[in-house]
Design a protein around this motif. Structure first.
Motif, short mmCIF file in Angstrom:
data_model
loop_
_atom_site.label_atom_id
_atom_site.label_comp_id
_atom_site.label_asym_id
_atom_site.label_seq_id
_atom_site.Cartn_x
_atom_site.Cartn_y
_atom_site.Cartn_z
N LEU A 54 0.84 -1.18 0.00
CA LEU A 54 0.00 0.00 0.00
C LEU A 54 0.89 1.24 0.00
CD1 LEU A 54 -2.81 1.29 0.21
CD2 LEU A 54 -2.60 1.15 2.72
N LEU A 55 0.84 2.00 -1.11
CA LEU A 55 1.67 3.19 -1.23
C LEU A 55 1.14 4.30 -0.34
CD1 LEU A 55 2.30 3.29 -5.11
CD2 LEU A 55 3.53 2.05 -3.32
N GLU A 56 1.96 4.81 0.54
CA GLU A 56 1.54 5.84 1.48
C GLU A 56 1.91 7.25 1.01
OE1 GLU A 56 3.22 4.85 5.21
OE2 GLU A 56 2.03 3.04 5.49
N SER A 57 3.17 7.44 0.59
CA SER A 57 3.60 8.78 0.18
C SER A 57 4.81 8.68 -0.72
CB SER A 57 3.94 9.64 1.40
OG SER A 57 4.98 9.05 2.16
N LYS A 58 4.90 9.61 -1.65
CA LYS A 58 6.06 9.67 -2.53
C LYS A 58 7.17 10.42 -1.79
CE LYS A 58 7.48 11.18 -7.14
NZ LYS A 58 7.04 11.84 -8.41
N ILE A 59 8.32 9.79 -1.70
CA ILE A 59 9.39 10.40 -0.91
C ILE A 59 10.60 10.79 -1.75
CG2 ILE A 59 8.74 9.33 1.27
CD1 ILE A 59 10.76 7.13 0.77
N GLY A 60 10.50 10.63 -3.07
CA GLY A 60 11.61 11.07 -3.91
C GLY A 60 11.52 10.54 -5.31
N SER A 61 12.42 11.04 -6.17
CA SER A 61 12.46 10.63 -7.57
C SER A 61 13.89 10.53 -8.02
CB SER A 61 11.72 11.64 -8.45
OG SER A 61 10.35 11.67 -8.14
N GLY A 62 14.11 9.67 -9.03
CA GLY A 62 15.40 9.55 -9.66
C GLY A 62 15.26 9.74 -11.15
N GLY A 63 16.30 9.43 -11.91
CA GLY A 63 16.27 9.66 -13.34
C GLY A 63 15.24 8.80 -14.05
N MET A 64 14.99 7.59 -13.57
CA MET A 64 14.06 6.68 -14.22
C MET A 64 13.01 6.12 -13.29
SD MET A 64 16.82 4.51 -16.49
CE MET A 64 15.61 3.30 -16.95
N SER A 65 13.07 6.43 -12.02
CA SER A 65 12.17 5.81 -11.05
C SER A 65 11.64 6.83 -10.06
CB SER A 65 12.91 4.71 -10.29
OG SER A 65 13.45 3.76 -11.16
N ASP A 66 10.50 6.45 -9.46
CA ASP A 66 9.93 7.19 -8.32
C ASP A 66 9.97 6.27 -7.11
OD1 ASP A 66 9.31 9.48 -9.85
OD2 ASP A 66 7.47 8.50 -10.57
N ILE A 67 10.15 6.85 -5.96
CA ILE A 67 10.25 6.05 -4.73
C ILE A 67 9.12 6.43 -3.79
CG2 ILE A 67 11.66 5.54 -2.71
CD1 ILE A 67 13.27 6.57 -5.98
N TYR A 68 8.46 5.40 -3.26
CA TYR A 68 7.32 5.60 -2.37
C TYR A 68 7.57 4.88 -1.05
CZ TYR A 68 4.68 7.19 -6.46
OH TYR A 68 4.25 7.89 -7.57
N ARG A 69 7.08 5.49 -0.01
CA ARG A 69 6.99 4.81 1.28
C ARG A 69 5.71 3.98 1.25
NH1 ARG A 69 8.65 5.96 6.73
NH2 ARG A 69 7.16 5.12 8.23
N ALA A 70 5.82 2.71 1.65
CA ALA A 70 4.67 1.82 1.55
C ALA A 70 4.60 0.90 2.76
CB ALA A 70 4.75 1.01 0.27
N THR A 71 3.43 0.32 2.94
CA THR A 71 3.22 -0.67 4.00
C THR A 71 3.04 -2.04 3.37
OG1 THR A 71 2.15 0.93 5.46
CG2 THR A 71 1.72 -1.40 5.89
N ASP A 72 3.81 -3.00 3.85
CA ASP A 72 3.68 -4.38 3.40
C ASP A 72 2.55 -5.01 4.22
OD1 ASP A 72 3.89 -7.08 2.86
OD2 ASP A 72 6.08 -7.06 2.78
N LEU A 73 1.38 -5.13 3.58
CA LEU A 73 0.20 -5.63 4.29
C LEU A 73 0.38 -7.07 4.74
CD1 LEU A 73 -2.66 -4.07 2.09
CD2 LEU A 73 -1.61 -3.18 4.18
N PHE A 74 1.13 -7.84 4.00
CA PHE A 74 1.38 -9.24 4.38
C PHE A 74 2.13 -9.29 5.72
CE2 PHE A 74 4.07 -13.03 4.38
CZ PHE A 74 3.12 -14.02 4.17
N LEU A 75 3.16 -8.47 5.84
CA LEU A 75 3.90 -8.43 7.10
C LEU A 75 3.06 -7.84 8.22
CD1 LEU A 75 7.44 -7.25 5.90
CD2 LEU A 75 6.66 -9.57 6.37
N GLN A 76 2.26 -6.85 7.87
CA GLN A 76 1.41 -6.22 8.88
C GLN A 76 0.40 -7.21 9.46
OE1 GLN A 76 -1.65 -3.20 7.76
NE2 GLN A 76 -0.41 -1.78 8.97
#
Length: 408
Positions: A54-76
């Motif tokens: 579950l994507l919570e918030s976008k925390i940055g970008s690179g040249g070809m990718s975006d990075i999101y903070r997310a929750t792993d529901l399986f682990l949760q």
């Protein structure tokens, strides 16, 4: 691909266009844009990927990718206390480009090979409805770049700096032993969490990108940004010349960020190494280092790779060897030398005294022999002048008794 991934930090957003030190890539326009009716669903906050993340918030970008903070529901659901991960998603315009996907997969594969406490962990790589992504360790902290800025203008104390540098050195040495050269080491690619643990990022395909021009990367808005797969301010002259990356290049970059950590200043005023060499730029000694530590760091900062004649391990040994240790060794040598000299002088004094006594005894024996064999009148004159000791006098008189009586 080597991207600016200081993004795996809670609440940290990277402004790519505004910072010339961040990794940049050139691009050629592509005519293979997907029709509007077949466009992929836009990745956004609140989206569920693979029915697990579950994507919570976008925390940055690179040249070809975006990075999101997310929750792993399986682990949760499994009751795992820390179920937060970072999701690195390939940007939509690169999804239909096989080479871009290959770079993403290579990054995941190479980073998974580097299982080390000081290298960011990659848990998985997967695809969901043509959204290609990497599941990474989510880092709660700040970049080394931010640490340096916070300690301006004097830099970190030596003891604090060494704690961070040792962890970076451990990560690089492990990668080198595995056969991977970073080739884009810089403060922005190093994270420090709340516990003071260091994580080095972007090991993925940094070596490969130095060997091939990346035609699949996004054009950046800033036209003044460097268009290479490495950061010029920290790259060695050999990398800037297009040579194959090697361990000596990582040593140069490590020396640059070490200097900056200790002084809050770049050793060559942020000039690329080739320009700094042309302008004969020289770094000045950091106040925190003693002369021996500075000599080791200065050697690692040499523009000529053959003159570096060092390694990251050797540099760290010099950093950790305090001046008093060298002074103690020198003092021990001095004491040993002084002791040897004193022993030699004492022996020389004893020898001289012995030789003098021997000479005196020999002279006395010669005088005795001369008087014993000489004329009685001469003997009596010597005795009268008290030029012999009592024992010699009595011995001579007894020996020459008859001659003395006949003389009188």
């Amino acid at each position: 691909m080597t991207e600016q991934d200081t993004t795996s930090v809670d609440g940290l957003t990277t402004d790519i266009a505004a910072d010339n030190d961040k990794t940049r890539y050139a691009v050629k326009p592509t005519s293979r844009a997907k029709p509007a009716d077949t466009a992929l669903a836009t990745i956004e906050e609140g989206m569920l990927i693979k029915e697990r993340y579950l994507l919570e918030s976008k925390i940055g970008s690179g040249g070809m990718s975006d990075i999101y903070r997310a929750t792993d529901l399986f682990l949760q659901k499994a009751g795992v206390a820390n179920s937060t991960v970072a999701i690195k998603v390939l940007q939509q315009q690169f999804v239909d480009q096989p080479e871009a996907l290959q770079l993403l997969l290579q990054e995941a594969h190479k980073t998974q090979q580097l299982s080390h406490p000081n290298i960011v962990r990659v848990f998985d790589v997967d695809c969901d409805q043509q959204h290609y992504f990497i599941v990474m360790e989510c880092l709660d902290g700040e970049s080394l770049e931010q640490v340096i800025k916070r300690y301006k203008p004097k830099g970190l104390p030596l003891k604090s700096a060494l704690k961070l540098l040792q962890q970076i050195a451990d990560a690089l040495n492990f990668a080198h032993q595995t056969g991977i050269v970073h080739a884009d080491l810089k403060p922005a690619n190093i994270m420090v969490n709340r516990a003071g643990e260091v994580k080095v990022l972007d090991f993925g395909v940094s070596q490969k990108l130095q060997l091939n021009h990346d035609i699949y990367a996004a054009e950046q808005q800033s036209q003044t940004a460097p268009l290479s797969g490495y950061t010029p301010a920290y790259a060695s002259p050999q990398l800037l010349s297009g040579n194959t990356p090697c361990v000596a290049d990582d040593l140069f970059s490590f020396a640059c960020l070490s200097y900056e950590l200790l002084t809050s200043k770049h050793p060559f005023a942020r000039l690329p190494a080739d320009k700094a060499f042309e302008q004969k730029k020289q770094a000045s000694k950091p106040a925190h280092l003693n002369i021996l530590q500075w000599q080791a760091l200065k050697q690692a900062l040499q523009f000529d790779a053959l003159q570096r004649k060092s390694s990251i391990s050797k540099l760290m040994r010099q950093f950790n060897a305090q001046l008093w240790q060298h002074t103690a060794v020198a003092a021990a040598v001095l004491v040993t030398c002084w002791g040897g000299w004193y022993y030699y002088q004492q022996n020389q004094t004893i020898l001289t005294s012995y030789e003098q006594r021997l000479a005196d005894t020999t002279a006395e024996q010669q005088q005795y022999q001369k008087l014993a064999e000489g004329d009685v009148s001469q003997l009596l004159n010597v005795i009268a002048l008290a030029e012999t000791n009592p024992l010699q006098r009595d011995a001579l008189l007894r020996q020459q008794q008859n001659k003395v009586l006949m003389h009188f």
